[in-house]
Design an enzyme around this catalytic site. Structure first.
Site, short mmCIF file in Angstrom:
data_model
loop_
_atom_site.label_atom_id
_atom_site.label_comp_id
_atom_site.label_asym_id
_atom_site.label_seq_id
_atom_site.Cartn_x
_atom_site.Cartn_y
_atom_site.Cartn_z
N GLY A 10 0.82 -1.22 0.00
CA GLY A 10 0.00 0.00 0.00
C GLY A 10 0.85 1.27 0.00
O GLY A 10 2.09 1.21 0.07
N VAL A 12 1.23 3.68 2.32
CA VAL A 12 1.99 3.90 3.55
C VAL A 12 3.01 2.79 3.77
O VAL A 12 4.16 3.04 4.14
CB VAL A 12 1.06 4.04 4.76
CG1 VAL A 12 1.86 4.18 6.05
CG2 VAL A 12 0.15 5.26 4.59
N SER A 38 -1.61 -10.63 -3.49
CA SER A 38 -0.20 -10.41 -3.83
C SER A 38 0.73 -11.48 -3.29
O SER A 38 1.95 -11.39 -3.50
CB SER A 38 0.24 -9.04 -3.29
OG SER A 38 -0.52 -8.00 -3.85
N ARG A 97 -6.64 4.24 18.50
CA ARG A 97 -6.20 5.59 18.88
C ARG A 97 -6.92 6.16 20.10
O ARG A 97 -6.30 6.83 20.92
CB ARG A 97 -6.39 6.55 17.69
CG ARG A 97 -5.43 6.31 16.55
CD ARG A 97 -5.76 7.20 15.37
NE ARG A 97 -4.92 6.89 14.22
CZ ARG A 97 -5.24 7.22 12.97
NH1 ARG A 97 -6.38 7.86 12.72
NH2 ARG A 97 -4.43 6.91 11.99
N CYS A 126 -3.01 11.51 10.09
CA CYS A 126 -2.02 12.36 9.42
C CYS A 126 -2.27 13.85 9.65
O CYS A 126 -1.34 14.62 9.92
CB CYS A 126 -2.01 12.05 7.92
SG CYS A 126 -3.64 11.91 7.17
N GLN A 153 -7.27 18.48 2.38
CA GLN A 153 -6.54 17.23 2.47
C GLN A 153 -6.38 16.51 1.14
O GLN A 153 -7.31 16.39 0.35
CB GLN A 153 -7.22 16.31 3.49
CG GLN A 153 -7.22 16.91 4.89
CD GLN A 153 -7.84 16.01 5.94
OE1 GLN A 153 -8.39 16.48 6.92
NE2 GLN A 153 -7.74 14.70 5.77
N GLY A 157 -4.81 10.44 1.28
CA GLY A 157 -5.28 10.03 2.60
C GLY A 157 -6.30 8.91 2.55
O GLY A 157 -6.55 8.25 3.56
N LYS A 205 -11.48 13.13 14.63
CA LYS A 205 -10.12 12.68 14.89
C LYS A 205 -9.23 13.86 15.26
O LYS A 205 -8.44 13.80 16.21
CB LYS A 205 -9.54 11.97 13.66
CG LYS A 205 -10.13 10.61 13.36
CD LYS A 205 -9.58 10.08 12.03
CE LYS A 205 -10.31 8.84 11.57
NZ LYS A 205 -9.86 8.40 10.23
N HIS A 234 -1.17 17.53 2.94
CA HIS A 234 -2.34 18.12 3.61
C HIS A 234 -2.01 19.57 4.01
O HIS A 234 -0.91 19.86 4.48
CB HIS A 234 -2.67 17.35 4.89
CG HIS A 234 -3.35 16.03 4.65
ND1 HIS A 234 -3.70 15.57 3.40
CD2 HIS A 234 -3.73 15.07 5.53
CE1 HIS A 234 -4.26 14.38 3.52
NE2 HIS A 234 -4.29 14.05 4.79
N ASN A 307 1.44 14.16 3.99
CA ASN A 307 0.61 13.32 4.86
C ASN A 307 1.06 11.86 4.88
O ASN A 307 0.74 11.12 5.82
CB ASN A 307 -0.86 13.39 4.44
CG ASN A 307 -1.08 13.02 2.98
OD1 ASN A 307 -0.60 13.71 2.08
ND2 ASN A 307 -1.81 11.95 2.75
#
Length: 327
Positions: A10, A12, A38, A97, A126, A153, A157, A205, A234, A307
């Site tokens: 991905g 990130v 994959s 979180r 982010c 943004q 993201g 968030k 961002h 970001n």
């Protein structure tokens, strides 16, 4: 050190690989974990070939650190399993979180609260990371009472498919929609789902994570989050009200001397933070710093960061670096 990256293919996950290499993080063995689509494919890291494996295989190999960059449901199911097997999980999703016993970490601010007992560590959103880097610095000296945030943004993201939609929209091609409307030449004042009061999850968030990271229950925060057709970066327009009077030049000097922050603030020379110039950089950029003429103890600021770098991959790697250095 044996390190796993869950979601390595991905946006990130792939960037975490680059950041680990850029920062010369010592890895004895890399476990590259992907989805079923994959499995068996190859990636390269430090000129070595790595076969993509699944979560079950990764658990059996007992990584010391596991970076989770997959969907929230994957983190909820698998992160506790890795943790019970002895791995330290650094999770990039929103799964943990706001759980009180799990630390939400921006290393420059609160890495010192980590201990050997922390087996799951949450990486903040982010847009929150770049915001709190600035707020924390100013709050220590001037004490912040209230913050009003408007974000602009990047589509990154919301992952690779959002880029596919932008390209398809620009070419008039039908494709899977990540957003309810075209994103090309448009802006969408709806980032994620709505709550019963009309705020989106992205806005909540920003509010809740900032309060948790900075440990400031009394700080008043409100936010509006907007998705714009930018690939990477961002931007945030932020109005900050202080308890104490400030000298504007002193405030700028304070920010410019803080590690991880770069001040770009010369409007006459067209010098200010932009997504295009923050791309692939780890600093948080701030400019357009000016006193709010409606209230002398308030300031307007423009905050920009990549970001996917500081807003995700770099912050996660910095957490891992802190753990290695201190435990």
């Amino acid at each position: 050190m044996r390190v796993a990256i869950i979601g390595v293919t991905g946006l990130v996950g792939g960037l975490i690989l680059r950041v680990l290499e850029d920062r010369k993080f010592h890895i004895k063995e890399l476990l590259a974990v992907s989805s079923a689509l994959s499995l068996g494919k190859e990636i390269f890291y430090q000129d070595k070939k790595h076969i993509l494996i699944d979560l079950e295989q990764a658990i059996c190999l007992s990584p010391e650190i596991a970076f989770f960059t997959a969907k929230e449901e994957i983190s909820k199911k698998w992160a506790p399993i890795f943790a019970t097997r002895g791995s330290i999980v650094i999770d990039n999703s929103s799964a943990f979180r706001m759980i009180s016993k799990i630390k939400l970490i921006v290393p420059e601010i609160n890495a010192h609260i980590l201990s050997k007992k922390d087996k799951i560590i949450a990486n903040p959103n982010c847009s929150t990371i770049q915001l709190v880097i600035i707020l924390h610095t100013l709050h220590k000296k001037y004490i912040i009472n209230r913050v009003v945030i408007s974000t602009y943004q990047s589509i990154t993201g919301t992952g690779k498919k959002s880029i596919d939609q932008l390209i398809a929209d620009s070419q008039g091609i039908s494709t899977e929609r990540i957003y309810p409307h075209p994103i090309y030449q448009n802006s969408l004042p709806q980032c994620d789902l709505l709550d019963e009061k009309g705020y989106t999850k992205e806005e909540l968030k920003l509010i809740k994570e900032t309060i948790k990271i900075m440990d400031v229950d009394s700080m008043k925060i409100t936010a509006t989050s907007v998705r714009i057709p930018v690939i990477g970066g961002h931007s945030e327009s932020v109005n900050i009200t202080f308890e104490k009077y400030f000298n504007l030049e002193d405030l700028k000097s304070l920010l410019s001397k803080t590690s991880g922050i770069r001040v770009q603030d010369d409007l006459l020379e067209n010098h200010y933070p932009m997504p295009i110039t923050s791309h692939d950089k780890d600093e948080v950029f701030v400019g357009r710093l000016r006193r709010d003429f409606s209230y002398e103890k308030a300031i307007n600021a423009w905050i920009v960061a990549d970001n996917l770098r500081k807003g995700a991959a770099t912050n996660a790697v910095q957490i891992a670096e802190y753990l290695v250095e201190n435990f």
